[in-house]
Enzyme design. Structure first.
Site, mmCIF file in Angstrom:
data_model
loop_
_atom_site.group_PDB
_atom_site.id
_atom_site.type_symbol
_atom_site.label_atom_id
_atom_site.label_comp_id
_atom_site.label_asym_id
_atom_site.label_seq_id
_atom_site.Cartn_x
_atom_site.Cartn_y
_atom_site.Cartn_z
ATOM 1 N NE ARG A 1 0.637 18.059 7.782
ATOM 2 C CZ ARG A 1 -0.331 18.826 8.331
ATOM 3 N NH1 ARG A 1 -1.602 18.665 7.971
ATOM 4 N NH2 ARG A 1 -0.030 19.736 9.223
ATOM 5 C CE1 TYR B 1 6.601 -6.092 1.951
ATOM 6 C CE2 TYR B 1 5.223 -4.524 3.138
ATOM 7 C CZ TYR B 1 6.466 -4.916 2.662
ATOM 8 O OH TYR B 1 7.533 -4.119 2.887
ATOM 9 C CG ASP C 1 0.336 -4.536 -2.104
ATOM 10 O OD1 ASP C 1 0.883 -4.266 -3.190
ATOM 11 O OD2 ASP C 1 0.925 -4.468 -1.013
ATOM 12 C CE LYS D 1 9.191 -2.856 -2.359
ATOM 13 N NZ LYS D 1 8.063 -3.585 -1.849
HETATM 14 C C1 LIG Z 1 7.493 -3.363 -0.506
HETATM 15 C C2 LIG Z 1 6.069 -3.684 -0.471
HETATM 16 C C3 LIG Z 1 5.175 -2.924 0.275
HETATM 17 C C4 LIG Z 1 5.636 -1.799 1.164
HETATM 18 O O1 LIG Z 1 6.227 -0.783 0.434
HETATM 19 P P1 LIG Z 1 7.262 0.267 1.095
HETATM 20 O O2 LIG Z 1 7.323 1.324 0.061
HETATM 21 O O3 LIG Z 1 8.530 -0.494 1.291
HETATM 22 O O4 LIG Z 1 6.652 0.701 2.381
HETATM 23 C C5 LIG Z 1 3.846 -3.252 0.230
HETATM 24 N N1 LIG Z 1 3.411 -4.280 -0.516
HETATM 25 C C6 LIG Z 1 4.240 -5.043 -1.261
HETATM 26 C C7 LIG Z 1 3.688 -6.149 -2.056
HETATM 27 C C8 LIG Z 1 5.595 -4.769 -1.260
HETATM 28 O O5 LIG Z 1 6.420 -5.534 -1.967
#
Ligand SMILES: *Cc1c(COP(=O)(O)O)cnc(C)c1O
Length: 392
Positions: A61, A114, A186, A211
């Site tokens: 972990r 988000y 983010d 992504k």
């Molecule tokens: C998709 C996304 C997230 C969350 O990511 P996951 O890997 O799906 O949990 C956070 N911030 C933004 C801007 C996103 O597009």
């Protein structure tokens, strides 16, 4: 052969690999594992006592050589000292927010974040006595007027990934830092290929690697990027929750990073071509894309980013929901689903008015977010052209 890290392109292909050993694989192997064995009790105790360090092998972990290589690679790409891999992008955001706050703290959150980030703030943070105030992401240095004595963190996105306003990252980071609050950005839209927020003064960058970093819609992983000042508190919070990135997702992220820059350049050019074409269609009221001069914060994008990624939004000059259904259902090449950053193009309607509380969404019409993949760009345009006829 020694590695000369002369450019991003070289770093993407040379980092995160085994350095020596004849007959070694080009790639790191998939590293499963829970228990790690030690040769002596002294070795075990040394590992246990330094288990939060980013390179210490103690228990599955806490990381393994593959996760450490991936984390080091991302830290290097970001120009940061540390990276912590976690199970999803949302986990990266929520762990960062939890590590930065305590009961009684106040948090400033950009109004265009988000939606699941917002939900976390309104439910979990609120439940633990953290006060949340939403702010206009375009405030820049004027955000100073909203800081309270107990403001512990400022959470924002660059750009917001439904409406694409680009905030003044260094100005907001400076307001937070001057006040002793932690800035959390983010940075999923740009990836380190197009923006390096730590270099702009941000304390914590959260990424969804699901992504573009994974890049093939087959991976769920998140990253928390920071310098030494915040590393221990972030890592201890992630470990306190028992979170970690899975072995397969680490493997796929390392593989995805190899092609990240060329994929980003492709989707940048394709998205710009398609967005430009869309902006010229009579049914389209507006295209929301940071590289377009009329996008709020375009000047900050020009100053702080090296490129634009493959998602943007289109505002249709039409309020009829039935026509929106016909448009989305009429698209043959664009998939319908959440997320983005894979090889496949997607189209998804959004209602920004339902997603914000501090700022008004002044536009009428209907918004569709488009994520561009690797299909033939002209065929994507032809598909949009035939579907657009439903608005006539
Ligand atoms: C998709 C996304 C997230 C969350 O990511 P996951 O890997 O799906 O949990 C956070 N911030 C933004 C801007 C996103 O597009």
């Amino acid at each position: 052969m020694s590695h000369k890290k002369t450019s991003l392109a070289n770093a993407l292909s040379q980092l995160g690999r085994q350095e020596s050993g004849s007959g070694r694989s080009v790639n790191l192997p998939l590293m499963q594992g829970s228990t790690l064995l030690f040769d002596s009790l002294a070795d075990f105790e040394a590992a246990r006592d330094s288990r939060y360090r980013p390179d210490v092998l103690y228990y599955g972990r806490y990381g393994n050589p593959a996760s450490f290589q991936l984390e080091n690679m991302l830290a290097e790409l970001e120009g940061a000292e540390h990276c912590i891999s976690v199970s999803s992008g949302l986990t990266a955001v929520t762990m960062a927010l939890l590590a930065a706050t305590q009961a009684g703290s106040h948090v400033l959150v950009a109004d265009n974040v988000y939606a699941p980030t917002r939900l976390f703030c309104d439910t979990v943070l609120a439940r633990f006595g953290v006060e949340v105030t939403y702010f206009d992401p375009m405030l820049g240095a004027r955000l100073a007027g909203m800081l309270q004595s107990d403001t512990a963190a400022v959470m924002f996105e660059a750009p917001g990934t439904a409406t694409f306003e680009v905030p003044d990252i260094p100005a907001i980071a400076k307001v937070a830092r001057d006040h002793g609050a932690i800035s959390i950005l983010d940075g999923t839209w740009a990836t380190p290929v197009f923006c390096r927020p730590i270099k702009l003064g941000v304390d914590i960058v959260a990424h969804s690697g699901s992504k573009y970093i994974g890049g093939h819609s087959d991976t769920m992983i998140g990253f928390i990027v920071c310098n030494a000042a915040h590393y221990l508190s972030m890592r201890k919070m992630v470990l306190a929750f028992g979170d970690r990135a899975g072995a397969h997702d680490i493997f796929l992220s390392l593989r995805g990073l190899r092609t990240l820059e060329i994929r980003m350049k492709h989707v940048e050019a394709a998205a710009l071509k398609i967005a430009t074409w869309l902006s010229e269609q009579p049914q389209v009221k507006k295209v929301l894309h940071p590289a377009f001069p009329d996008c709020p914060g375009h000047e900050f994008w020009s100053r702080d980013f090296r490129g634009s990624s493959g998602i943007f939004s289109v505002l249709f000059d039409c309020a009829d929901k039935n026509k929106l259904h016909r448009f989305i259902d009429g698209l043959k090449m664009f998939g319908l689903g959440v997320s983005w950053g894979g090889f496949e193009s997607l189209a998804l309607p959004f209602d920004p008015a339902a997603m914000r509380t501090a700022t008004a969404w002044g536009e009428t019409g209907q918004l569709v977010r488009i994520s561009i993949g690797f299909e033939d760009t002209d065929d994507l345009i032809a598909d949009l052209a035939q579907a657009l006829k439903c608005f006539n």
